[in-house]
Design a protein around this motif. Sequence first.
Motif, PDB file in Angstrom:
ATOM      1  N   GLY A  80       0.936  -1.130   0.056  1.00 51.45           N
ATOM      2  CA  GLY A  80       0.048  -0.279   0.062  1.00 51.45           C
ATOM      3  C   GLY A  80       0.740   1.343   0.072  1.00 51.45           C
ATOM      4  O   GLY A  80       0.323   2.485  -0.307  1.00 51.45           O
ATOM      5  N   GLU A  81       2.135   1.203   0.207  1.00 56.31           N
ATOM      6  CA  GLU A  81       2.972   2.430   0.219  1.00 56.31           C
ATOM      7  C   GLU A  81       3.492   2.497  -1.146  1.00 56.31           C
ATOM      8  O   GLU A  81       3.697   1.693  -1.940  1.00 56.31           O
ATOM      9  CB  GLU A  81       4.268   2.190   1.171  1.00 56.31           C
ATOM     10  CG  GLU A  81       3.749   2.265   2.836  1.00 56.31           C
ATOM     11  CD  GLU A  81       4.730   2.047   3.865  1.00 56.31           C
ATOM     12  OE1 GLU A  81       4.395   2.687   4.653  1.00 56.31           O
ATOM     13  OE2 GLU A  81       5.770   1.657   3.211  1.00 56.31           O
ATOM     14  N   GLN A  82       3.936   4.023  -1.488  1.00 53.04           N
ATOM     15  CA  GLN A  82       4.411   4.280  -2.573  1.00 53.04           C
ATOM     16  C   GLN A  82       5.758   5.183  -2.338  1.00 53.04           C
ATOM     17  O   GLN A  82       5.831   6.066  -1.280  1.00 53.04           O
ATOM     18  CB  GLN A  82       3.390   5.307  -3.440  1.00 53.04           C
ATOM     19  CG  GLN A  82       4.227   5.635  -4.686  1.00 53.04           C
ATOM     20  CD  GLN A  82       3.028   6.711  -5.423  1.00 53.04           C
ATOM     21  OE1 GLN A  82       1.908   6.971  -5.106  1.00 53.04           O
ATOM     22  NE2 GLN A  82       3.033   7.072  -6.651  1.00 53.04           N
ATOM     23  N   LYS A  83       6.600   5.205  -3.238  1.00 51.26           N
ATOM     24  CA  LYS A  83       7.874   6.029  -3.286  1.00 51.26           C
ATOM     25  C   LYS A  83       8.415   6.354  -4.275  1.00 51.26           C
ATOM     26  O   LYS A  83       8.376   5.493  -5.495  1.00 51.26           O
ATOM     27  CB  LYS A  83       9.000   4.964  -2.350  1.00 51.26           C
ATOM     28  CG  LYS A  83      10.290   5.832  -2.019  1.00 51.26           C
ATOM     29  CD  LYS A  83      11.188   5.221  -1.006  1.00 51.26           C
ATOM     30  CE  LYS A  83      12.209   5.836  -0.759  1.00 51.26           C
ATOM     31  NZ  LYS A  83      13.302   4.998   0.254  1.00 51.26           N
ATOM     32  N   GLN A  84       8.769   7.583  -4.515  1.00 56.13           N
ATOM     33  CA  GLN A  84       9.465   8.112  -5.637  1.00 56.13           C
ATOM     34  C   GLN A  84      10.937   8.508  -5.465  1.00 56.13           C
ATOM     35  O   GLN A  84      11.211   8.997  -4.173  1.00 56.13           O
ATOM     36  CB  GLN A  84       8.832   9.328  -6.004  1.00 56.13           C
ATOM     37  CG  GLN A  84       7.338   8.942  -6.656  1.00 56.13           C
ATOM     38  CD  GLN A  84       6.473  10.312  -6.944  1.00 56.13           C
ATOM     39  OE1 GLN A  84       6.900  11.456  -6.629  1.00 56.13           O
ATOM     40  NE2 GLN A  84       5.617  10.185  -8.248  1.00 56.13           N
ATOM     41  N   PHE A  85      11.907   8.246  -6.209  1.00 54.38           N
ATOM     42  CA  PHE A  85      13.315   8.328  -5.864  1.00 54.38           C
ATOM     43  C   PHE A  85      14.047   8.379  -7.226  1.00 54.38           C
ATOM     44  O   PHE A  85      13.519   7.693  -8.539  1.00 54.38           O
ATOM     45  CB  PHE A  85      13.831   7.339  -4.969  1.00 54.38           C
ATOM     46  CG  PHE A  85      13.691   5.939  -5.359  1.00 54.38           C
ATOM     47  CD1 PHE A  85      14.574   5.144  -6.110  1.00 54.38           C
ATOM     48  CD2 PHE A  85      12.574   5.139  -5.074  1.00 54.38           C
ATOM     49  CE1 PHE A  85      14.438   3.847  -6.295  1.00 54.38           C
ATOM     50  CE2 PHE A  85      12.186   3.758  -5.310  1.00 54.38           C
ATOM     51  CZ  PHE A  85      13.248   3.227  -6.057  1.00 54.38           C
ATOM     52  N   SER A  86      15.355   8.635  -7.161  1.00 51.82           N
ATOM     53  CA  SER A  86      16.210   8.611  -8.486  1.00 51.82           C
ATOM     54  C   SER A  86      17.488   7.697  -8.043  1.00 51.82           C
ATOM     55  O   SER A  86      17.815   7.635  -7.073  1.00 51.82           O
ATOM     56  CB  SER A  86      16.325   9.994  -8.944  1.00 51.82           C
ATOM     57  OG  SER A  86      15.417  10.575  -9.249  1.00 51.82           O
ATOM     58  N   VAL A  87      17.780   7.216  -8.986  1.00 49.26           N
ATOM     59  CA  VAL A  87      19.265   6.355  -8.984  1.00 49.26           C
ATOM     60  C   VAL A  87      20.138   6.744 -10.070  1.00 49.26           C
ATOM     61  O   VAL A  87      19.651   6.722 -11.226  1.00 49.26           O
ATOM     62  CB  VAL A  87      18.793   4.857  -9.012  1.00 49.26           C
ATOM     63  CG1 VAL A  87      20.256   3.848  -9.179  1.00 49.26           C
ATOM     64  CG2 VAL A  87      17.819   4.501  -7.957  1.00 49.26           C
ATOM     65  N   ASN A  88      21.539   7.260  -9.732  1.00 50.63           N
ATOM     66  CA  ASN A  88      22.459   7.597 -10.766  1.00 50.63           C
ATOM     67  C   ASN A  88      23.143   6.241 -10.867  1.00 50.63           C
ATOM     68  O   ASN A  88      23.849   5.586  -9.971  1.00 50.63           O
ATOM     69  CB  ASN A  88      23.229   8.573  -9.882  1.00 50.63           C
ATOM     70  CG  ASN A  88      22.516   9.747  -9.901  1.00 50.63           C
ATOM     71  OD1 ASN A  88      21.861  10.231 -10.645  1.00 50.63           O
ATOM     72  ND2 ASN A  88      22.688  10.452  -8.538  1.00 50.63           N
ATOM     73  N   TYR A  89      23.063   5.511 -12.071  1.00 51.53           N
ATOM     74  CA  TYR A  89      23.858   4.472 -12.284  1.00 51.53           C
ATOM     75  C   TYR A  89      25.156   4.635 -13.249  1.00 51.53           C
ATOM     76  O   TYR A  89      25.227   5.805 -13.759  1.00 51.53           O
ATOM     77  CB  TYR A  89      22.867   3.525 -13.689  1.00 51.53           C
ATOM     78  CG  TYR A  89      21.678   3.172 -13.098  1.00 51.53           C
ATOM     79  CD1 TYR A  89      21.622   1.815 -12.433  1.00 51.53           C
ATOM     80  CD2 TYR A  89      20.484   3.632 -13.016  1.00 51.53           C
ATOM     81  CE1 TYR A  89      20.751   1.134 -12.070  1.00 51.53           C
ATOM     82  CE2 TYR A  89      19.357   3.137 -12.631  1.00 51.53           C
ATOM     83  CZ  TYR A  89      19.464   1.942 -12.006  1.00 51.53           C
ATOM     84  OH  TYR A  89      18.449   1.372 -11.537  1.00 51.53           O
TER      85      TYR A  89
END
Length: 212
Positions: free
Chosen positions: A128-137
């Motif tokens: 039920g939880e949501q998360k937004q994030f970025s990943v530098n590859y």
Amino acid sequence: SKLQVIDYPRNIDIKDFKENHPIVFSCDVDVIPEVKLGKYKGLKVKQDSDKASEEELIKEIDKVRENFAQYSEVQRGIQDGDVARCNVDATIDGELYAAWSRKDMGLKMGMKTFGDEFEAQVLGLKAGEQKQFSVNYPSDFSNEQIAGKTVGFSVVVSEVREKTLPELTDDLAKKASQFQTMDEWKSNLKSTLDKQAEERSRDKLIKDLIQE
């Protein structure tokens, strides 16, 4: 010339070629080399154990247990080894990256499907939880289309399942082998691993002797 030739002649040069006369020619050929033995007696090499270790036996059994693992739904945050069912949207420079955007996908923690940092971000999320994030590859990332880029993620978790490995019982032995008891199965498995260890030990011994 009694040469032990091992390949076709090269650089053939016909010197004299007349009917009813011997052919006179020159050529280059490869011959078996003359081997001059060095010291080969008294060499010392160390032979590895020709028996499988207890750790190897346990590792092999655990592989089979993984095949019969059960995944039960839990009401807690995602942990390593869990399977999380998620909706994942991935974007690069604001554009949807379809190859990594999926609905209702199963993510097995530890598989590093989207890399280490991605998993670090989603660990602890509950259904039920949501998360937004970025990943530098990094530039050396295995996926060339992603290497050196920043990917934005939106992850919605719908389910978390915990892995449970089966106990080492006779029932597991019956499912995983042709044997009726765990003792019989383990004994047979140990014999197979011992044979493999013996072959590896012998092969390495020969290789080491040749190297010496």
